[in-house]
Structures are given as structure tokens and as C-alpha cells.
Scaffold this motif. Structure first.
Motif, PDB file in Angstrom:
ATOM      1  N   ALA A 142      26.464  24.506  27.021  1.00 35.17           N
ATOM      2  CA  ALA A 142      26.676  24.893  28.420  1.00 35.17           C
ATOM      3  C   ALA A 142      27.563  23.868  29.126  1.00 35.17           C
ATOM      4  O   ALA A 142      28.424  24.224  29.935  1.00 35.17           O
ATOM      5  N   GLY A 143      27.360  22.590  28.824  1.00 39.04           N
ATOM      6  CA  GLY A 143      28.197  21.545  29.425  1.00 39.04           C
ATOM      7  C   GLY A 143      29.656  21.687  29.024  1.00 39.04           C
ATOM      8  O   GLY A 143      30.553  21.563  29.861  1.00 39.04           O
ATOM      9  N   PHE A 144      29.911  21.935  27.747  1.00 43.10           N
ATOM     10  CA  PHE A 144      31.288  22.117  27.302  1.00 43.10           C
ATOM     11  C   PHE A 144      31.927  23.359  27.911  1.00 43.10           C
ATOM     12  O   PHE A 144      33.097  23.352  28.281  1.00 43.10           O
ATOM     13  N   LEU A 145      31.160  24.430  28.032  1.00 43.02           N
ATOM     14  CA  LEU A 145      31.689  25.649  28.655  1.00 43.02           C
ATOM     15  C   LEU A 145      32.028  25.412  30.126  1.00 43.02           C
ATOM     16  O   LEU A 145      33.067  25.851  30.623  1.00 43.02           O
ATOM     17  N   LEU A 146      31.153  24.704  30.826  1.00 38.65           N
ATOM     18  CA  LEU A 146      31.404  24.399  32.230  1.00 38.65           C
ATOM     19  C   LEU A 146      32.611  23.484  32.371  1.00 38.65           C
ATOM     20  O   LEU A 146      33.462  23.700  33.242  1.00 38.65           O
ATOM     21  N   LEU A 147      32.705  22.481  31.525  1.00 43.06           N
ATOM     22  CA  LEU A 147      33.843  21.573  31.562  1.00 43.06           C
ATOM     23  C   LEU A 147      35.149  22.319  31.272  1.00 43.06           C
ATOM     24  O   LEU A 147      36.165  22.107  31.936  1.00 43.06           O
ATOM     25  N   SER A 148      35.137  23.222  30.313  1.00 45.15           N
ATOM     26  CA  SER A 148      36.314  24.014  29.985  1.00 45.15           C
ATOM     27  C   SER A 148      36.717  24.898  31.162  1.00 45.15           C
ATOM     28  O   SER A 148      37.891  25.003  31.499  1.00 45.15           O
ATOM     29  N   LEU A 149      35.752  25.520  31.801  1.00 47.09           N
ATOM     30  CA  LEU A 149      36.035  26.373  32.951  1.00 47.09           C
ATOM     31  C   LEU A 149      36.643  25.567  34.090  1.00 47.09           C
ATOM     32  O   LEU A 149      37.634  25.965  34.698  1.00 47.09           O
ATOM     33  N   LEU A 150      36.077  24.405  34.381  1.00 48.94           N
ATOM     34  CA  LEU A 150      36.611  23.570  35.457  1.00 48.94           C
ATOM     35  C   LEU A 150      38.014  23.073  35.138  1.00 48.94           C
ATOM     36  O   LEU A 150      38.873  23.017  36.021  1.00 48.94           O
ATOM     37  N   LEU A 151      38.243  22.710  33.901  1.00 52.75           N
ATOM     38  CA  LEU A 151      39.567  22.250  33.509  1.00 52.75           C
ATOM     39  C   LEU A 151      40.600  23.368  33.651  1.00 52.75           C
ATOM     40  O   LEU A 151      41.696  23.146  34.169  1.00 52.75           O
ATOM     41  N   HIS A 152      40.259  24.575  33.250  1.00 55.58           N
ATOM     42  CA  HIS A 152      41.186  25.692  33.396  1.00 55.58           C
ATOM     43  C   HIS A 152      41.446  26.015  34.864  1.00 55.58           C
ATOM     44  O   HIS A 152      42.575  26.325  35.249  1.00 55.58           O
ATOM     45  N   LEU A 153      40.436  25.968  35.690  1.00 50.77           N
ATOM     46  CA  LEU A 153      40.632  26.206  37.125  1.00 50.77           C
ATOM     47  C   LEU A 153      41.516  25.133  37.745  1.00 50.77           C
ATOM     48  O   LEU A 153      42.368  25.425  38.587  1.00 50.77           O
ATOM     49  N   LEU A 154      41.324  23.889  37.330  1.00 54.75           N
ATOM     50  CA  LEU A 154      42.146  22.798  37.842  1.00 54.75           C
ATOM     51  C   LEU A 154      43.606  23.009  37.454  1.00 54.75           C
ATOM     52  O   LEU A 154      44.507  22.824  38.276  1.00 54.75           O
ATOM     53  N   LEU A 155      43.862  23.427  36.229  1.00 56.13           N
ATOM     54  CA  LEU A 155      45.238  23.659  35.799  1.00 56.13           C
ATOM     55  C   LEU A 155      45.872  24.830  36.538  1.00 56.13           C
ATOM     56  O   LEU A 155      47.079  24.842  36.779  1.00 56.13           O
ATOM     57  N   LEU A 156      45.086  25.821  36.909  1.00 57.52           N
ATOM     58  CA  LEU A 156      45.618  26.948  37.677  1.00 57.52           C
ATOM     59  C   LEU A 156      45.930  26.561  39.115  1.00 57.52           C
ATOM     60  O   LEU A 156      46.844  27.109  39.728  1.00 57.52           O
ATOM     61  N   LEU A 157      45.182  25.629  39.665  1.00 61.71           N
ATOM     62  CA  LEU A 157      45.348  25.277  41.065  1.00 61.71           C
ATOM     63  C   LEU A 157      46.334  24.146  41.298  1.00 61.71           C
ATOM     64  O   LEU A 157      46.595  23.800  42.444  1.00 61.71           O
ATOM     65  N   LEU A 158      46.871  23.557  40.246  1.00 64.38           N
ATOM     66  CA  LEU A 158      47.856  22.495  40.410  1.00 64.38           C
ATOM     67  C   LEU A 158      49.093  23.052  41.104  1.00 64.38           C
ATOM     68  O   LEU A 158      49.425  24.224  40.957  1.00 64.38           O
TER      69      LEU A 158
END
Length: 64
Positions: free
Chosen positions: A12-28
Motif C-alpha cells: 500500500a505504501g509503494f502504491l501510494l508513493l507511486s500515485l503521488l509521484l505520478h500526480l507530482l509529475l503531472l502538476l509540474l
């Protein structure tokens, strides 16, 4: 395959981290990660009349 509680939390931690990282890359900002597209310069083509050339085939030319 059974997962115990610590493996579930790790997954669950890795999935959450992956989701946050993808959202961060989209919002750059656009210029931050992705290069801006440049305007395409027009291409000019010159059309010339066909030139008379010798035949390149092994067959002799047909009479007209």
C-alpha cells in the motif's frame, strides 16, 4: 499466495508513493520537465518540369 500485514502495508505504501509521484509529475510546470513544442517552419517545394533521361531498363524503347 498469502500476504501478511507488513507486506500489505508495504504494498500500500509503494502504491501510494507511486500515485503521488505520478500526480507530482503531472502538476509540474510545462517548462520544467516537458520541452515546449516549437512552431514548425514551412517547407517550400519547387516543382520543376520532368527532364528527358535515357531509359534505365534493359528493354529497348517502344516505337511511338
Amino acid at each position: 499466495m498469502e500476504l501478511n500485514r507488513s507486506q500489505n502495508l508495504l504494498l500500500a505504501g509503494f502504491l501510494l508513493l507511486s500515485l503521488l509521484l505520478h500526480l507530482l509529475l503531472l502538476l509540474l510546470p510545462e517548462r520544467g520537465l516537458l520541452p515546449q513544442a516549437q512552431k514548425a517552419q514551412p517547407v517550400y517545394v519547387e516543382v520543376r518540369p520532368p527532364e528527358r533521361r535515357d531509359r534505365e531498363l534493359d528493354l529497348p524503347p517502344r516505337p511511338v
